[in-house]
Scaffold this motif. Structure first.
Motif, PDB file in Angstrom:
ATOM      1  N   ARG A  10       0.843  -1.187   0.000  1.00  0.00           N
ATOM      2  CA  ARG A  10       0.000   0.000   0.000  1.00  0.00           C
ATOM      3  C   ARG A  10       0.881   1.241   0.000  1.00  0.00           C
ATOM      4  NH1 ARG A  10      -3.550  -3.355   3.096  1.00  0.00           N
ATOM      5  NH2 ARG A  10      -5.434  -3.644   1.852  1.00  0.00           N
ATOM      6  N   HIS A  23      -6.450  -5.248  -2.898  1.00  0.00           N
ATOM      7  CA  HIS A  23      -7.408  -5.987  -2.075  1.00  0.00           C
ATOM      8  C   HIS A  23      -6.773  -7.310  -1.661  1.00  0.00           C
ATOM      9  CE1 HIS A  23     -10.773  -3.305  -3.039  1.00  0.00           C
ATOM     10  NE2 HIS A  23     -10.120  -3.155  -4.191  1.00  0.00           N
ATOM     11  N   GLU A  76      -5.219   2.141  -1.355  1.00  0.00           N
ATOM     12  CA  GLU A  76      -6.038   1.126  -0.695  1.00  0.00           C
ATOM     13  C   GLU A  76      -7.091   0.539  -1.629  1.00  0.00           C
ATOM     14  OE1 GLU A  76      -8.674   0.606   3.343  1.00  0.00           O
ATOM     15  OE2 GLU A  76      -7.210   2.219   3.214  1.00  0.00           O
ATOM     16  N   VAL A  77      -7.671   1.371  -2.470  1.00  0.00           N
ATOM     17  CA  VAL A  77      -8.707   0.902  -3.392  1.00  0.00           C
ATOM     18  C   VAL A  77      -8.137  -0.006  -4.486  1.00  0.00           C
ATOM     19  CG1 VAL A  77      -8.589   2.892  -4.956  1.00  0.00           C
ATOM     20  CG2 VAL A  77     -10.759   1.654  -4.669  1.00  0.00           C
ATOM     21  N   ASP A  78      -6.816   0.046  -4.690  1.00  0.00           N
ATOM     22  CA  ASP A  78      -6.172  -0.733  -5.752  1.00  0.00           C
ATOM     23  C   ASP A  78      -5.504  -2.011  -5.275  1.00  0.00           C
ATOM     24  OD1 ASP A  78      -6.799   1.168  -7.778  1.00  0.00           O
ATOM     25  OD2 ASP A  78      -5.176   2.437  -7.022  1.00  0.00           O
TER      26      ASP A  78
END
Length: 133
Positions: A9, A51, A47-49
């Protein structure tokens, strides 16, 4: 010749990345790879990229926001014992550098050296790996 790709991250400091880099290189050398065999790339994602399941497959506590997804590309035919030695060294060195072993994911991929080049337009030569200690 491990080629390490470290996905993490965003937000890590230069010092944190240097500590990770040093730990991976020390692990590689301790597993028998040459000192000057040093190839790494860092990929930082928002963070959105990125998981990552917090507990898969059977972790006792969730992974933190400092999780490292490490891909180690190695020569095809590398012995399982050398992979285990390298894995153990990676986790040990990263832990000493401040990374929780719970946050270390390692995936080995193999490639045929004839399918690669380190530069100069020449196919990659075999790496002389020291015997296991």
């Amino acid at each position: 010749m491990p080629l390490f790709t470290i996905t993490m991250r965003s937000g890590r400091t230069v010092a944190e990345k240097e500590a990770i880099s040093s730990a991976l290189h020390e692990a590689s050398v301790s597993a028998g790879y040459p000192e000057d065999d040093h190839f790494q790339r860092f990929i930082s994602l928002g963070e959105v990229d990125l998981h990552i399941s917090p507990l898969y497959p059977d972790l006792q506590k969730p992974r933190s926001e400092h999780v490292l997804m490490i891909e180690a590309m190695i020569s095809s035919g590398t012995e399982e014992e050398r992979k285990r030695l390298l894995l153990s060294a990676i986790v040990t060195r990263l832990q000493a550098a401040g990374t929780d072993p719970n946050d270390v994911m390692v995936f080995f991929g193999e490639f045929d050296r004839a399918s690669s080049s380190f530069g100069g337009g020449r196919p990659a030569l075999p790496v002389e790996v020291r015997p296991k200690t």
